[in-house]
Design a protein around this motif. Structure first.
Motif, PDB file in Angstrom:
ATOM      1  N   LEU A  18       0.822  -1.105  -0.110  1.00 18.61           N
ATOM      2  CA  LEU A  18      -0.013  -0.029   0.095  1.00 18.61           C
ATOM      3  C   LEU A  18       0.970   1.146  -0.053  1.00 18.61           C
ATOM      4  O   LEU A  18       0.479   2.286  -0.485  1.00 18.61           O
ATOM      5  N   VAL A  19       1.821   1.250   0.632  1.00 22.32           N
ATOM      6  CA  VAL A  19       2.954   2.553   0.646  1.00 22.32           C
ATOM      7  C   VAL A  19       3.525   2.520  -0.616  1.00 22.32           C
ATOM      8  O   VAL A  19       3.805   3.690  -1.170  1.00 22.32           O
ATOM      9  N   TYR A  20       3.632   1.410  -1.182  1.00 22.08           N
ATOM     10  CA  TYR A  20       4.416   1.712  -2.581  1.00 22.08           C
ATOM     11  C   TYR A  20       3.307   2.127  -3.733  1.00 22.08           C
ATOM     12  O   TYR A  20       3.572   3.042  -4.472  1.00 22.08           O
ATOM     13  N   ALA A  21       2.040   2.037  -3.466  1.00 24.46           N
ATOM     14  CA  ALA A  21       0.937   2.223  -4.152  1.00 24.46           C
ATOM     15  C   ALA A  21       0.834   4.039  -3.939  1.00 24.46           C
ATOM     16  O   ALA A  21       0.781   4.615  -5.116  1.00 24.46           O
ATOM     17  N   ILE A  22       0.913   4.434  -2.757  1.00 19.30           N
ATOM     18  CA  ILE A  22       0.894   5.842  -2.601  1.00 19.30           C
ATOM     19  C   ILE A  22       2.231   6.489  -3.235  1.00 19.30           C
ATOM     20  O   ILE A  22       2.058   7.488  -3.748  1.00 19.30           O
ATOM     21  N   ALA A  23       3.365   5.868  -2.988  1.00 13.04           N
ATOM     22  CA  ALA A  23       4.611   6.333  -3.618  1.00 13.04           C
ATOM     23  C   ALA A  23       4.333   6.438  -4.994  1.00 13.04           C
ATOM     24  O   ALA A  23       4.771   7.458  -5.817  1.00 13.04           O
ATOM     25  N   PHE A  24       3.838   5.506  -5.707  1.00  7.25           N
ATOM     26  CA  PHE A  24       3.830   5.550  -7.446  1.00  7.25           C
ATOM     27  C   PHE A  24       2.503   6.572  -7.767  1.00  7.25           C
ATOM     28  O   PHE A  24       2.815   7.120  -8.678  1.00  7.25           O
ATOM     29  N   ARG A  51      -5.133  26.784   8.449  1.00  6.09           N
ATOM     30  CA  ARG A  51      -4.934  25.791   9.166  1.00  6.09           C
ATOM     31  C   ARG A  51      -3.981  24.469   8.742  1.00  6.09           C
ATOM     32  O   ARG A  51      -4.292  24.518   7.484  1.00  6.09           O
ATOM     33  N   PRO A  52      -2.836  24.244   8.928  1.00  2.60           N
ATOM     34  CA  PRO A  52      -2.151  23.222   8.396  1.00  2.60           C
ATOM     35  C   PRO A  52      -3.154  21.687   8.104  1.00  2.60           C
ATOM     36  O   PRO A  52      -3.979  21.569   9.015  1.00  2.60           O
ATOM     37  N   ARG A  53      -3.016  21.156   6.989  1.00  2.00           N
ATOM     38  CA  ARG A  53      -3.431  19.856   6.833  1.00  2.00           C
ATOM     39  C   ARG A  53      -2.638  18.581   7.065  1.00  2.00           C
ATOM     40  O   ARG A  53      -1.463  18.597   7.069  1.00  2.00           O
ATOM     41  N   GLN A  54      -3.562  17.501   7.122  1.00  2.00           N
ATOM     42  CA  GLN A  54      -2.928  16.112   7.231  1.00  2.00           C
ATOM     43  C   GLN A  54      -2.607  15.593   5.852  1.00  2.00           C
ATOM     44  O   GLN A  54      -3.429  15.513   5.060  1.00  2.00           O
ATOM     45  N   TRP A  55      -1.309  15.398   5.571  1.00  2.00           N
ATOM     46  CA  TRP A  55      -1.149  15.059   4.047  1.00  2.00           C
ATOM     47  C   TRP A  55      -0.212  13.580   4.136  1.00  2.00           C
ATOM     48  O   TRP A  55      -0.542  12.902   3.402  1.00  2.00           O
ATOM     49  N   ALA A  56       0.447  13.341   5.144  1.00  2.00           N
ATOM     50  CA  ALA A  56       1.048  12.027   5.382  1.00  2.00           C
ATOM     51  C   ALA A  56       0.162  10.945   5.614  1.00  2.00           C
ATOM     52  O   ALA A  56      -1.313  11.174   5.963  1.00  2.00           O
ATOM     53  N   PRO A  57       0.225   9.560   4.880  1.00  2.00           N
ATOM     54  CA  PRO A  57       1.518   9.229   4.283  1.00  2.00           C
ATOM     55  C   PRO A  57       1.698   9.783   2.822  1.00  2.00           C
ATOM     56  O   PRO A  57       2.651   9.429   2.198  1.00  2.00           O
ATOM     57  N   TYR A  58       1.199  10.716   2.086  1.00  2.00           N
ATOM     58  CA  TYR A  58       1.603  11.338   0.754  1.00  2.00           C
ATOM     59  C   TYR A  58       2.529  12.117   1.005  1.00  2.00           C
ATOM     60  O   TYR A  58       2.756  12.910   2.239  1.00  2.00           O
ATOM     61  N   HIS A  59       3.473  12.323   0.103  1.00  5.03           N
ATOM     62  CA  HIS A  59       4.620  12.891   0.120  1.00  5.03           C
ATOM     63  C   HIS A  59       4.511  14.208  -0.861  1.00  5.03           C
ATOM     64  O   HIS A  59       4.594  13.913  -1.810  1.00  5.03           O
ATOM     65  N   LEU A  60       4.590  15.653  -0.235  1.00  2.00           N
ATOM     66  CA  LEU A  60       4.620  16.673  -0.889  1.00  2.00           C
ATOM     67  C   LEU A  60       6.101  17.021  -1.177  1.00  2.00           C
ATOM     68  O   LEU A  60       6.621  17.739  -0.359  1.00  2.00           O
ATOM     69  N   ARG A  61       6.810  16.656  -2.372  1.00  6.53           N
ATOM     70  CA  ARG A  61       7.990  16.845  -2.443  1.00  6.53           C
ATOM     71  C   ARG A  61       8.351  18.344  -2.660  1.00  6.53           C
ATOM     72  O   ARG A  61       9.530  18.746  -2.108  1.00  6.53           O
ATOM     73  N   LEU A  62       7.555  19.073  -3.127  1.00  7.62           N
ATOM     74  CA  LEU A  62       7.909  20.560  -3.408  1.00  7.62           C
ATOM     75  C   LEU A  62       8.073  21.121  -2.095  1.00  7.62           C
ATOM     76  O   LEU A  62       8.983  22.034  -1.878  1.00  7.62           O
ATOM     77  N   ASP A  63       6.826  21.154  -1.237  1.00  8.92           N
ATOM     78  CA  ASP A  63       6.749  21.457  -0.117  1.00  8.92           C
ATOM     79  C   ASP A  63       7.890  21.274   0.931  1.00  8.92           C
ATOM     80  O   ASP A  63       8.421  22.224   1.665  1.00  8.92           O
ATOM     81  N   TRP A  64       8.452  20.008   0.846  1.00  5.52           N
ATOM     82  CA  TRP A  64       9.610  19.673   1.679  1.00  5.52           C
ATOM     83  C   TRP A  64      10.670  20.500   1.146  1.00  5.52           C
ATOM     84  O   TRP A  64      11.558  20.869   2.067  1.00  5.52           O
ATOM     85  N   GLY A  65      10.981  20.584  -0.049  1.00 11.42           N
ATOM     86  CA  GLY A  65      12.066  21.220  -0.738  1.00 11.42           C
ATOM     87  C   GLY A  65      12.135  22.781  -0.427  1.00 11.42           C
ATOM     88  O   GLY A  65      13.241  23.323   0.008  1.00 11.42           O
ATOM     89  N   MET A  66      10.916  23.293  -0.156  1.00  8.43           N
ATOM     90  CA  MET A  66      10.710  24.824   0.238  1.00  8.43           C
ATOM     91  C   MET A  66      11.272  24.851   1.936  1.00  8.43           C
ATOM     92  O   MET A  66      11.769  25.829   2.259  1.00  8.43           O
ATOM     93  N   TRP A  67      10.841  23.760   2.605  1.00  7.94           N
ATOM     94  CA  TRP A  67      11.378  23.763   4.048  1.00  7.94           C
ATOM     95  C   TRP A  67      12.946  23.807   4.271  1.00  7.94           C
ATOM     96  O   TRP A  67      13.860  24.918   4.735  1.00  7.94           O
ATOM     97  N   PHE A  68      13.643  23.039   3.171  1.00  6.73           N
ATOM     98  CA  PHE A  68      15.085  23.015   3.015  1.00  6.73           C
ATOM     99  C   PHE A  68      15.584  24.274   2.726  1.00  6.73           C
ATOM    100  O   PHE A  68      16.915  24.600   3.112  1.00  6.73           O
ATOM    101  N   LEU A  69      14.766  24.874   1.723  1.00  5.47           N
ATOM    102  CA  LEU A  69      15.532  26.071   1.106  1.00  5.47           C
ATOM    103  C   LEU A  69      15.467  27.177   2.150  1.00  5.47           C
ATOM    104  O   LEU A  69      16.310  27.905   2.209  1.00  5.47           O
ATOM    105  N   ALA A  70      14.432  27.229   3.221  1.00  2.00           N
ATOM    106  CA  ALA A  70      14.448  28.169   4.022  1.00  2.00           C
ATOM    107  C   ALA A  70      15.491  28.112   5.031  1.00  2.00           C
ATOM    108  O   ALA A  70      15.720  28.972   6.021  1.00  2.00           O
TER     109      ALA A  70
END
Length: 489
Positions: free
Chosen positions: A30-36, A386-405
Motif C-alpha cells: 500500500l505504501v508503494y501504491a501511494i509512492a507511485f 490551518r495546516p492539513r494532514q498529508w502523510a503518508p502522501y509526500h509533497l516533495r515541492l513543499d519539503w524542498g521549500m523547507w530545506f530552502l528556508a
C-alpha cells in the motif's frame, strides 16, 4: 541428529506470525501504491523532460554513477508514466492479496518488480528523492518479497531481518539525537520541534502548546523507545510483541503531531514483524487468524537462506555506523539502497523561517498592493490557513521549500527554475500548488520573501482567526534580478 534437524525445520518456519505476514505484505504494498501515485502526480513537473531538475540532463552529467535504473539509456515522460502505472497496478494487486494466493515465487516476483521500478525512480530523483524513507521503502519491499505466499510457512529469518531493519531505524534515530543537538540531552527539543518541523499537521499547534514539563516527558519517552525498546524486538514472546506495541504507540503520536510522509506508517508496519498471533488473540479474542502453514518447498528455504547471508554481509557498515562517533544519518552504503543507515532530526531549529513566493501583474514592481501570494498545498503560507494532514502522501515541492528556508544550497538551482516556470504560468508546475492567484495567467513579476513564523496563541486565534503570526525578514529573490535571468534565458 534427526531431533536437531526437526528442531531447525520447526524454527525455520514461524507458526505464530500469519498476521505479521498479512500486515507486512499488504501494508508495504500500500505504501508503494501511494509512492507511485506521487510519481504520477509530481515527477514530471519536478524532474521530467521540462522539469525543474530534468532527468535527461542528470543522466548525461552522471553517466554510470547514477546507479541501477531503467532510465539509464533513455528517459521520457511517457516511459516514466508507464513505470509508475505498472508499479501502481502491481502494488494494488498485492494489497488485495492476488499474488499471495499462488506459489511463493509469485509474490516474490511482484515485490521484485515494485522494488526495481521504484529503485529506477529514486536513483534519478536527485534532491526531490533524497529522503531516508525512500531507501526504507525499497529495503522493506525487498524483504517482503521473501515472506512467501499464503500456502507456505512464514520464514523466521525474514521476520528477523525486518526486526533488524526496525532496530536500525529506531536506534539510528535515537543515537543521532544523543550525539547531536544538546536539546535532546536536556530534554527540551520538543519545546521547539512541533513549531519548526518541516510540515506541521492540523494538531501540531496544540502539541506545541503542551506544558514544558510534558515536552520533557515526550523526549524522555522517545529516548526509551528508540534506545532500549528495539533490542527487545528479539526477545521471547510476549516481550517482543509488547516492544512492537510501544513502537506503534510512539509512531501514532508522531502521526498525530506532524506530517512525515510514510516514515511513521512504514515504521509501524515493520513493528508487526515482532508481533505474535498468540499475543494478538489474547488482546483481541475475536481476531480471525488463518491457520499457519508449517513448512515450504526446499528451493524457497534455500533462497531465504541466501538472502539472509546477503543481509548479514551488507550489515557490517551500518552496524559500524551505529557505534561510530561520526554516525551518518540516512546513508545508503550501496547503489541498491539495501541495508542502509537511518535516523532523523539530529539537530532541531529554534525558529521557523518560511520562503513566501509572490507574483504581480503590475507594470511597476514597486506597487506593493499588486503583489499576490502563491499558496502551497502543505507548507505554511497564509496565516489564517490551518495546516492539513498529508502523510503518508509526500509533497516533495513543499519539503524542498523547507530545506530552502534553512539555507540549503542544493535547493537553489531548482528554485530559480521554479520561479521562472511561474513567470511562464507553466500548467504542470501550477498544479503542484494549492492556489494560483493569477488563475493560469502569466504574472509580470515574481519574487521570494522570507518570513519568520510562529504559532498564534490561543488568544490570537480567537481574536484574529489566525493559526500563524509572521514577520517580514526581507527579500530572498528580488523581481528585477529574476526578470534579468528570464530575459537571459
Amino acid at each position: 541428529m534427526d531431533a536437531v534437524v526437526t528442531w531447525v525445520a520447526g524454527w525455520f518456519w514461524a507458526t505464530d506470525h500469519e498476521v505479521s505476514r498479512f500486515v507486512l505484505q499488504r501494508g508495504v504494498a500500500l505504501v508503494y501504491a501511494i509512492a507511485f501515485v506521487a510519481v504520477l502526480q509530481q515527477f514530471r513537473p519536478l524532474l521530467g523532460e521540462r522539469g525543474l531538475l530534468p532527468v535527461p540532463r542528470y543522466l548525461e552529467r552522471m553517466g554510470p554513477a547514477v546507479g541501477p535504473t531503467l532510465f539509464r539509456w533513455r528517459y521520457s515522460d511517457r516511459l516514466l508514466a508507464a513505470v509508475a502505472w505498472a508499479g501502481l497496478a502491481v502494488a494494488l494487486a498485492l494489497v488485495v492479496g492476488l499474488p499471495q494466493t499462488g506459489p511463493p515465487w509469485l509474490p516474490m516476483l511482484a515485490f521484485a518488480a515494485l522494488y526495481l521500478l521504484y529503485l529506477s525512480v529514486v536513483n534519478v530523483g536527485q534532491v526531490f528523492y533524497g529522503f531516508g524513507w525512500e531507501s526504507l521503502l525499497l529495503e522493506a519491499g525487498f524483504l517482503a518479497a521473501f515472506l512467501g505466499s499464503d500456502g507456505v510457512g512464514v520464514p523466521t529469518l525474514v521476520l528477523l531481518a525486518f526486526c533488524w531493519l526496525l532496530l536500525r531505524v529506531e536506534l539510528g534515530a535515537g543515537l543521532i539525537k544523543m550525539r547531536g543537538d544538546p536539546c535532546w540531552r536536556d530534554l527540551t527539543c520538543l519545546c521547539y520541534h512541533h513549531e519548526t518541523q518541516p510540515m506541521p499537521g492540523p494538531f501540531s499547534a496544540f502539541f506545541h502548546a503542551l506544558p514544558r514539563p510534558l515536552h520533557k516527558v515526550e523526549v524522555a519517552a522517545n529516548h526509551v523507545v528508540q534506545l532500549v525498546v528495539p533490542f527487545l524486538l528479539f526477545a521471547p514472546q510476549p516481550v517482543a510483541s509488547v516492544a512492537a506495541g510501544l513502537v506503534v504507540v510512539t509512531q501514532l503520536w508522531l502521526v498525530a503531531s506532524g506530517n512525515f510522509a510514510w516514515l511513521n506508517w512504514l515504521t509501524m508496519l515493520l513493528a508487526f514483524a515482532a508481533v505474535s498471533d498468540d499475543v494478538l488473540r489474547a488482546v483481541l479474542p475475536g481476531l480471525p487468524v488463518s491457520p499457519p502453514s508449517a513448512s515450504g518447498p526446499g528451493w524457497f528455504a534455500v533462497v531465504v537462506g541466501a538472502v539472509t547471508l546477503l543481509v548479514l554481509a551488507l550489515s557490517y557498515r551500518p552496524a559500524r555506523n551505529l557505534v561510530s562517533r561520526r554516525q551518518k544519518m540516512n546513508a545508503a552504503f550501496n547503489r541498491w539502497h539495501l541495508v542502509g543507515a537511518y535516523g532523523a532530526f539530529g539537530s532541531i531549529t529554534r525558529r521557523r523561517d518560511e520562503v513566501v513566493v509572490e507574483g504581480s501583474a503590475a507594470d511597476d514592481p514597486g506597487d506593493e498592493s499588486a503583489w499576490r501570494e502563491y499558496v502551497f498545498k502543505g507548507k505554511p503560507g497564509p496565516v489564517d490557513r490551518r495546516p492539513r494532514q498529508w502523510a503518508p502522501y509526500h509533497l516533495r515541492l513543499d519539503w524542498g521549500m523547507w530545506f530552502l528556508a534553512l539555507g540549503s544550497v542544493a535547493q537553489h538551482v531548482w528554485f530559480e527554475r521554479f520561479l521562472l516556470r511561474l513567470l511562464e504560468a507553466d500548467p504542470a508546475v501550477l498544479r503542484l500548488l494549492h492556489h494560483d492567484p493569477f488563475d493560469g495567467e502569466r504574472p509580470r513579476w515574481v519574487r521570494a520573501r522570507v518570513f519568520r513564523y510562529r504559532y498564534a496563541t490561543r488568544a490570537e486565534r480567537r481574536r484574529d482567526g489566525v493559526w500563524w503570526v509572521r514577520d517580514d525578514r526581507g527579500l530572498l529573490v528580488d523581481p528585477e534580478m529574476l526578470d534579468r535571468v528570464a530575459r537571459a534565458r
